[in-house]
Structure formats: structure tokens, C-alpha cells
Design a protein around this motif. Sequence first.
Motif, short mmCIF file in Angstrom:
data_model
loop_
_atom_site.label_atom_id
_atom_site.label_comp_id
_atom_site.label_asym_id
_atom_site.label_seq_id
_atom_site.Cartn_x
_atom_site.Cartn_y
_atom_site.Cartn_z
N ASN A 522 0.81 -1.22 0.00
CA ASN A 522 0.00 0.00 0.00
C ASN A 522 0.85 1.27 0.00
O ASN A 522 0.31 2.38 -0.04
N HIS A 523 2.15 1.12 0.08
CA HIS A 523 3.09 2.25 0.12
C HIS A 523 2.68 3.27 1.18
O HIS A 523 2.59 4.47 0.94
N VAL A 524 2.44 2.73 2.36
CA VAL A 524 2.00 3.55 3.49
C VAL A 524 3.18 4.18 4.22
O VAL A 524 3.09 5.31 4.70
N LEU A 525 4.31 3.47 4.30
CA LEU A 525 5.44 3.96 5.08
C LEU A 525 6.37 4.84 4.24
O LEU A 525 6.96 4.39 3.26
N ALA A 526 6.45 6.12 4.62
CA ALA A 526 7.39 7.09 4.03
C ALA A 526 7.41 7.03 2.50
O ALA A 526 8.47 6.84 1.90
N PRO A 527 6.26 7.20 1.85
CA PRO A 527 6.25 7.12 0.39
C PRO A 527 7.19 8.16 -0.24
O PRO A 527 7.23 9.30 0.18
#
Length: 539
Positions: A522-527
Motif C-alpha cells: 500500500n506504500h504507506v510507510l514514508a512514500p
Amino acid sequence: MTNHAVESAIREWKGLLGESGVVKTEDTNIGFSTIGAKRLIPAVLRPQCKEDVSQIMVIAQRWKVAVYPISTGNNWGYGSANPVQDNCAVIDLGGINQISDFDPEMGTVTVGPGVTQAALRDFLDQQKAEYLVPVTGAGPNCSILGNALERGYGITPITDHFSAVTKIEAVLPDGSLYTTPLSELGGSEIDRLFKWGLGPYLDGLFTQSNFGIVVNITIALAPCPETITAFFFSTKDDTKLEKLIPSVRAVLRTLSGSVVAINLLNSQRMLSMMAPFPENKAIDGVLPSHEIEALADKYSVPAWSGVGAIYASKEVAVAAKRVLKRILGPVTDRLIFINRRHVRAAQTIAQYLPGSLSTRLKGMADTLSGALEIMHGTPNEVALSLAYWRSGISPQPGVPKNPARDGCGLIWFAPLVPIRGKDARRYVQMIEEICPQYGINPLITLTTVNDRCFDSTVPLLFDRNNEVATNRAKDCYRALLSAAQKEGFLPYRLHIDTMDILGSEKSTCHLAEILKSAIDPNHVLAPGRYVSKIEKTGA
């Protein structure tokens, strides 16, 4: 990501952390940036332990709300506490500031993200432990862990700060905990003593990336040597740079282990530490060559100055001085050795001198004292004053310096340069040609990161309250980056507005992007932080 998702995530985070653990950006120093970047930040989260961080990520994934971790947020010149992209909730890890597992015999210690250089120094002093803190010029309130994960460096014996990291513990994007195989097998003590662990080396994946949130690291500390002696050298003739460079390399190779790093500074960089910026003498923000020469003459500043330190026993230090005189003597005009005793004597003498002579000697002695303390592993703010040189702002006495909060304009350009005379000259000419075109004074430092490579730090200083000056500084960085890429001088780290260049180059193997998509679909962390998402193309 919808407003409903953000509001729902914030509501759950408040249930986890309490009202005081979820705050508005405007109630913090987060959001300020020396590079002039501004981000939309829906909330600031303040966990107090790794379990909090794990649950924050579970909630973030449930609502697909992006988050961005910081340690202390004092990432001056690279974005400070700001995310790469808008609409990321900032996870402020400053409250995870435990120091644990200190082994006074082996010299290892475990620190959380909120442990600052000053905090580790205080801890070691309380323990009466004879070890050096891996300090930088960024100041006492900067994170040990954050600097190591950015692969920062210093001039104390363990120059490469990530090389001192022996063990990492991190929360992955799904909220699970990453630990190293040796610790999982019950070997936590030996894990703290041996960097490479067992099986594939994965710790490095957490540096300059967005693969996880590191909640603690174990580092190996350099022991205090019997003597620490600073040496300063200089040449008045700029044309001697090509001969000076190979001599610097020869020093590092000949005195490996005793002399670990050397800084070279051009005259303008030295003047930025010694004289206030003469705004009335500048043309379009840049000092003309004749004004630089006049200032250099007034303050006795040479074309190039060098500084390093000898870390050794008394006997080895005596021999090292002889070697330094033999190698550097033929290519320098001056070479002097200074320790704490010399500085204290100069400060005492300054008290009895008249007027301006006293002021000048005291200022020089205080600057030397600050540099020596850093060499002794004691952090201070002596180098941080640079950020204020073009700002027109005077830091408040007794208040810790914070360039982002105080309105300073600073962007670091930090390319790698081979330790060769001809390459150093090409590089210096590039900086001196491009910077003035954008109203930036070319302040150049060349710091050895090993005996083959310099990292050069060029501070792009500007008036952050002036939109035109801010935009010109950003354009200057892009122009430098473009020219440096053609010349082969690529940066060792990027600031948050330029991480897009990593996704702009075609590559046959996007391994980092593949790994990112696998662990954080989901590219939730520090995109956008160093590693971007793979753009899918149609058939």
C-alpha cells in the motif's frame, strides 16, 4: 486516501496514544524546514515505545494512511522534520530515547531514535566510561540513530557512523518486528558484538530507505585514546591544491588508525566561521573576489585550510607529528599542532590583551576549543552557526540553535569526489562557476570519508523569508546536481525535494522497488523516501 480514512486513523491513534500523543503540526516545530519545503501534515504521532510504533503501523495499513518517521527531526539542510510527500502523518520517535545494554568492557551501547549526541555524552560521563560519542557538526540535539541511518560521518576514529552499527531492530510496514537471526536464535549478546550476523545481511536495507521504522540500534564506540592532538595546515596559494590533495591521501594511508579523517576548507568557508556576512559589500548576494581577498587579508585566512586529529598513545603521537611534517610540509605554508592545554592558554592570554586584539584572539581560541571538543567526542554548536551566516538572524543567547525554527535558509549539496588533484580542481571550478549565478557564495568543504574519496559539503545559504532567494537556491541545487552528474560527482544523500531523481533513471533491475512493493504494497510507510513505487505499464 480520503478525509474519512485520515479522520478514522487519527481517532484510532488517539485511542492508542492518548490525546497528548496525537498533536497538530502547528503545536510543534515540525513543518519548519531550512530548505524552504512545506508539506501538508495531518497529524504528529508521539509513540513512547516500539509496541506503540507497531500498532501505529497496523492502524496506518488498515486505513491506508501514509506515515513518515523522524528521530529528532533536526535533519538540517535535507528537509528537517518534513516528509517527502504531502499528507503523511509524522511519527515523532523522540520519546523513544532509552539508552540500554551498555557494555563498558566491549564498548557497545544500544540507543533509541530519540537519543541525541548530548544525551549519549551525558550518559557516558555519568558512567565514567572512556569512550567517544560519534559526533557531527549538526549539534548536540541531533539523533545518533538518525545520523547513522543516513550513513552520516564525522572525524572521530569511527568515521563512517553506519559502520559502527552492529545490530538493528525495526518495525516493518505491517507492524511486525524485524530482529536479526543471531538474536532470534538466542545470541543477543554476540549479536551486539558482530556486525554481519548470520545469513543475508539485511540491516543495511534500513538505511536511506522506507523499508521499516528503526526503533533501536546497537553501536560500537571508539575508546578514548591516550592523547588527542589537532593539527591545522594551510596554503595561501590556490594553485597548490592539486599537490595538496595527494599529500592528504598519503597521510591517511601512512597514519591509518591514528589520523582517520581530514577536512579541507576554502577561504570563503573559513570566513563564514570567523566574520559576519558583509551584506553591504555583496553584489546580488555574492561577495566579489576583491571583497573576499580583503576579508581574507583582514582575518589572515589562506586559500585552503586543513584540519585533522591524531588519536594515539603519546609515543605514537610524537612519531605521527614527524610524519605529518614530512608529508604536508612541502605543500603547505603552515602546520601547527594544538591540544586543549594550548587553547586554555590562549583564552587566558586574551583576557589581558587590549581591545580588538583581545576580541580576535578570544574568538579564534573559542572556535578552536569548539573544534577540539568535537574531536574529543563532545558535541557542541560551533559548526551550527554556519546556518545563520546569510539569514540576518542572531540566535537567542542560552537557547539551543534550531535553524529550521529560527528561519535560516540552508540546503546541503553533498557530492562524492575522488581524492585526486585533477578531480578536486574540476569539482571546485564547477562549484565556483555555478553558485554565484544563483546568488550563492561558494563555500566548500572536502572531508575524507576514506583514503580514496571525499564527501564535499557545500551549504547553499539564502534568505528563507525571500521567495525569490529561496527559489534561486533550489534552482542552484538542481543546476549543481545536473552538472555534477555529468562530471561523475554524485551526492551521498539527497534532500526531500530531490529524491525523485532516483526514479527518473531507467534501470534493468528495480530491486529496491520490488522489495518495497513486497513488504509495503500500500506504500504507506514514508512514500517517496529514496525508494518509490514501480509504475506499472500496460501490455
